[in-house]
Design a protein around this motif. Structure first.
Motif, mmCIF file in Angstrom:
data_model
loop_
_atom_site.group_PDB
_atom_site.id
_atom_site.type_symbol
_atom_site.label_atom_id
_atom_site.label_comp_id
_atom_site.label_asym_id
_atom_site.label_seq_id
_atom_site.Cartn_x
_atom_site.Cartn_y
_atom_site.Cartn_z
ATOM 1 N N LEU A 92 0.824 -1.210 0.000
ATOM 2 C CA LEU A 92 0.000 0.000 0.000
ATOM 3 C C LEU A 92 0.862 1.265 0.000
ATOM 4 O O LEU A 92 0.544 2.249 -0.685
ATOM 5 C CB LEU A 92 -0.941 -0.001 1.210
ATOM 6 N N MET A 93 1.946 1.261 0.753
ATOM 7 C CA MET A 93 2.830 2.429 0.770
ATOM 8 C C MET A 93 3.496 2.640 -0.582
ATOM 9 O O MET A 93 3.663 3.773 -1.044
ATOM 10 C CB MET A 93 3.880 2.280 1.869
ATOM 11 N N MET A 94 3.862 1.545 -1.248
ATOM 12 C CA MET A 94 4.478 1.671 -2.573
ATOM 13 C C MET A 94 3.458 2.116 -3.616
ATOM 14 O O MET A 94 3.787 2.868 -4.531
ATOM 15 C CB MET A 94 5.116 0.338 -2.974
ATOM 16 N N ILE A 95 2.213 1.648 -3.483
ATOM 17 C CA ILE A 95 1.160 2.124 -4.391
ATOM 18 C C ILE A 95 1.009 3.631 -4.255
ATOM 19 O O ILE A 95 0.924 4.361 -5.247
ATOM 20 C CB ILE A 95 -0.174 1.408 -4.105
ATOM 21 N N TYR A 96 0.986 4.112 -3.006
ATOM 22 C CA TYR A 96 0.853 5.555 -2.777
ATOM 23 C C TYR A 96 1.971 6.326 -3.475
ATOM 24 O O TYR A 96 1.739 7.365 -4.091
ATOM 25 C CB TYR A 96 0.854 5.842 -1.273
ATOM 26 N N LYS A 97 3.189 5.809 -3.404
ATOM 27 C CA LYS A 97 4.326 6.490 -4.023
ATOM 28 C C LYS A 97 4.242 6.488 -5.549
ATOM 29 O O LYS A 97 4.757 7.404 -6.208
ATOM 30 C CB LYS A 97 5.640 5.841 -3.582
ATOM 31 N N THR A 98 3.603 5.452 -6.126
ATOM 32 C CA THR A 98 3.529 5.370 -7.591
ATOM 33 C C THR A 98 2.412 6.236 -8.178
ATOM 34 O O THR A 98 2.399 6.467 -9.392
ATOM 35 C CB THR A 98 3.300 3.919 -8.047
#
Length: 523
Positions: A277-283
């Motif tokens: 979820l944190m990586m999705i937010y960054k993308t």
């Protein structure tokens, strides 16, 4: 064959594809089996090992603990179940294999043996994980994009879920509680076999939905492993994941109870989901998408709170009904399992009433956003425990409590569910980034599962603090959370960037079209 021709060739019944009714009855029998099992589980665990219909003789706290793990895993498995369907099997085969596994699970439970009990539960968890998220996706696939019948189709499907629940708690509940627990488990299995047969018969009506993904579709899918791999270049996010993993290991060595390593596995799972979820937010490449994603994650916290309270129905409230409620009516003792049917019955009675109330409120220009409805639903559901406080107080004074407290509690719980649960599903489709929509639906089910686990943890505390304190604590906490969300409503709505602003216009257009149809029919 083109998609347009495939949709055009569908046979219809009462204005909807015949496939909808195939999925309706498949899900109805699956929910019959699941809710029949749910109605019996904690009562079977706490039933004494002696007598005409012996159980396992567990303590209340032990049975509620297992109930929490079981109901959590059923929903959490929706994430791998959805991924398996998207990447390998397709929804149609995933539902088929899930139904077969469920038949095996309920069949094994019919045997009176410890190994059979835990093997059966494990198979049911796997089966529901494959079937539950994918059959809903297939319902949506029956309608082409923009088809105005889709919402009505889901409403019909939702009736099937609750009809299965209503029938199960009456029939399976009575057979299991009053005759033999394992007959009840076996009856739930027979229902699942009926669902499987309906599904196999209806394959010709489901030809264009839920098929195995093509190689091109697989290549276009998101690799969640690659998202986790990007953590190496994100020190803050990587640090959070590592902290959760270390806490998981700490839990395994230090938590008391037989489920200490279960918590280890749970925390590692949470760490992986948090990392994705944190990586999705960054993308996400725009501020609007990032803001909406944050609001969606906050709404999942509200989902956990809601189900953490609501799911006392199958655990603490079920045991309370059996052991501390005067269930005599006209000289007959009502089975404790029957009270769980109140939720499904009230849903069938009040679903359109509640939906109509919110629609009229929106047309009048009053506050009716999804976040507001979820907060109000959580508060109404929480206030239902006020009646359980009265029940516990009456029990402490008189040695038993009246049935009407349970009826009123289930009524408020149902009204709260109707305000919150369908809205949460719709909210995901409005705010989730399109390429992550399936994952976010899976995370919603996982949040529901975590809520079930919270329900088990809270229910266990009743043996330590007493039902009165637990019911009072749930009431206070849920109302406070609802008030807090309403207090933050304006900034939260700003973060959605108008995702629901056009709904009033759509409702007005629908009412205009319905009025014109009435005029034409009268002429």
């Amino acid at each position: 064959m083109s998609d347009a021709l495939q949709y055009q060739k569908q046979k219809e019944l009462f204005g909807h594809p015949v496939g909808l009714y195939i999925l309706f009855f498949t899900e109805m029998w699956e929910r019959f089996s699941y809710y029949g099992m749910r109605a019996l589980l904690t009562l079977y665990l706490v039933q004494k090992t002696t007598g005409d219909n012996p159980g396992l003789g567990w303590l209340d706290s032990e049975s509620i603990m297992l109930y929490g793990w079981y109901t959590m895993l059923v929903y959490v498995m929706s994430i791998p179940g959805g991924i398996i369907a998207d990447r390998y099997l397709g929804q149609k085969r995933a539902v088929l294999y899930g139904a077969i596994i469920l038949c095996l699970g309920h069949g094994v439970l019919a045997f009176d043996a410890y190994w059979a009990f835990f093997t059966g539960l494990s198979l049911i968890v796997l089966g529901v994980g494959l079937l539950k998220p994918n059959i809903s996706t297939m319902v949506g696939g029956l309608y082409k994009q923009g088809d105005i019948r889709r919402d009505k189709g889901f409403s019909i499907f939702y009736i099937g879920i609750n009809l299965g629940s209503l029938l199960a708690t009456f029939i399976v509940g009575y057979v299991g509680e009053e005759i033999n627990w394992h007959y009840g488990f076996g009856l739930a299995g027979i229902a699942m076999v009926l669902g499987l047969l309906v599904y196999l018969y209806g394959q010709r009506y489901l030809e264009h939905v839920g098929n195995k993904p093509t190689q091109a579709e697989k290549e276009g899918d998101i690799s969640y492993a690659s998202l986790l791999g990007k953590l190496r270049s994100s020190p803050l996010q990587l640090g959070i994941v590592i902290l959760i993993v270390f806490y998981a290991i700490y839990a395994g060595f230090t938590y008391e109870g037989i489920d200490n390593w279960g918590y280890t596995a749970l925390y590692i799972f949470i760490a992986l989901v948090a990392g994705v979820l944190m990586m999705i937010y960054k993308t996400l490449d725009t501020k609007i998408l990032k803001d909406r994603f944050l609001v969606l994650l906050l709404s999942f916290l509200l989902v956990i709170v809601f189900w953490g309270a609501f799911e006392q129905a199958g655990g603490l409230m079920s045991i309370y009904t059996k052991t501390k409620t005067d269930r005599m009516l006209f000289g007959m003792e009502i089975p404790a399992t029957w009270f769980q049917s109140l939720n499904a019955g009230f849903i069938i009675l009040f679903a359109t009433v509640v939906a109509g109330y919110w629609a009229k409120r929106k047309l009048k220009g009053k506050e009716a956003s999804s976040i507001f409805k979820m907060a109000i639903g959580t508060m109404i559901m929480g206030l239902g425990f006020v009646f359980m406080i009265f029940a516990a107080r009456q029990y402490n004074i008189e040695g038993s409590s009246a049935m009407y407290w349970l009826v009123l509690a289930y009524l408020f719980h149902t009204i709260g569910e109707l305000c919150s649960s369908p809205v949460a599903l719709s909210f995901i489709t409005k705010l989730a980034p399109v390429k992550y929509a399936s994952l976010m639906m899976g995370v919603y089910f996982a949040a529901t599962g975590l809520g079930n686990k919270v329900a088990g943890i809270v229910g266990e505390k009743a043996s330590e603090f007493g039902e009165y304190s637990v019911f009072a604590g749930i009431t206070i906490f849920t109302v406070l959370i609802g008030v807090l969300v309403i207090a933050l409503l304006k900034p939260l709505k700003r973060l959605t960037h108008g995702a629901e602003d056009n709904e009033r216009e759509i409702l007005e257009q629908e009412q205009y079209e319905l009025a014109n149809e009435d005029i034409k029919s009268s002429n």
